[in-house]
Design an enzyme around this catalytic site. Structure first.
Site, mmCIF file in Angstrom:
data_model
loop_
_atom_site.group_PDB
_atom_site.id
_atom_site.type_symbol
_atom_site.label_atom_id
_atom_site.label_comp_id
_atom_site.label_asym_id
_atom_site.label_seq_id
_atom_site.Cartn_x
_atom_site.Cartn_y
_atom_site.Cartn_z
ATOM 1 N N LEU A 73 1.367 2.402 0.913
ATOM 2 C CA LEU A 73 0.719 3.791 1.327
ATOM 3 C C LEU A 73 -0.541 3.591 2.316
ATOM 4 O O LEU A 73 -1.487 4.023 1.448
ATOM 5 C CB LEU A 73 1.000 4.727 0.105
ATOM 6 C CG LEU A 73 1.780 5.288 -0.200
ATOM 7 C CD1 LEU A 73 1.750 6.280 -1.584
ATOM 8 C CD2 LEU A 73 2.563 6.192 1.048
ATOM 9 N N HIS A 74 -0.686 3.074 3.178
ATOM 10 C CA HIS A 74 -1.921 2.677 4.021
ATOM 11 C C HIS A 74 -1.681 3.248 5.181
ATOM 12 O O HIS A 74 -0.606 3.182 5.681
ATOM 13 C CB HIS A 74 -2.103 1.246 3.947
ATOM 14 C CG HIS A 74 -2.547 0.669 2.548
ATOM 15 N ND1 HIS A 74 -3.556 0.669 1.833
ATOM 16 C CD2 HIS A 74 -1.659 -0.264 1.790
ATOM 17 C CE1 HIS A 74 -3.473 0.304 0.675
ATOM 18 N NE2 HIS A 74 -2.356 -0.323 0.762
ATOM 19 N N ALA A 75 -2.792 4.005 5.674
ATOM 20 C CA ALA A 75 -2.909 4.294 7.336
ATOM 21 C C ALA A 75 -1.423 5.306 7.608
ATOM 22 O O ALA A 75 -1.438 6.174 7.148
ATOM 23 C CB ALA A 75 -2.927 3.144 8.128
ATOM 24 N N PRO A 132 1.855 5.187 7.109
ATOM 25 C CA PRO A 132 2.757 5.758 6.163
ATOM 26 C C PRO A 132 2.005 6.550 5.214
ATOM 27 O O PRO A 132 2.679 7.699 4.889
ATOM 28 C CB PRO A 132 3.046 4.405 5.158
ATOM 29 C CG PRO A 132 3.016 3.269 6.096
ATOM 30 C CD PRO A 132 1.592 3.640 7.150
#
Length: 93
Positions: free
Chosen positions: A14-16, A18
């Site tokens: 769950l980065h940037a 997503p």
């Protein structure tokens, strides 16, 4: 409280991008909900900073939860979004 446990389907977690997709979907649901790592403290699922702060990695289990009466369908949609690592918001969100 309704809850869904799901493994993150995005390889990068769950980065940037997503996280942005997830937060937009959580906000669009209109249901107050939280997200947490399986062993962590819950944070507001509609807050991009809170979601990024989780540091959730691909394949890691997260918990989506809500105390709202009508949250079951929204949690199901968000769990599917996370599990499948969708790159676009589905029209049903």
């Amino acid at each position: 409280m309704a809850e869904r446990r799901v493994n993150i389907g995005w390889a990068e977690g769950l980065h940037a991008r997503p996280a942005s997709i997830f937060v937009r979907a959580a906000t669009a649901s209109g249901i107050p909900m939280t997200i947490s790592k399986a062993d962590g403290n819950p944070v507001n699922a509609a807050s991009i900073l809170a979601v990024l702060g989780l540091g959730a990695q691909g394949g890691e289990e997260i918990v989506l939860a809500s105390e709202a009466d009508d949250s079951e369908a929204a949690l199901d949609r968000l769990a599917k979004l996370v599990a499948e690592g969708l790159e676009e918001l589905p029209e049903t969100v």
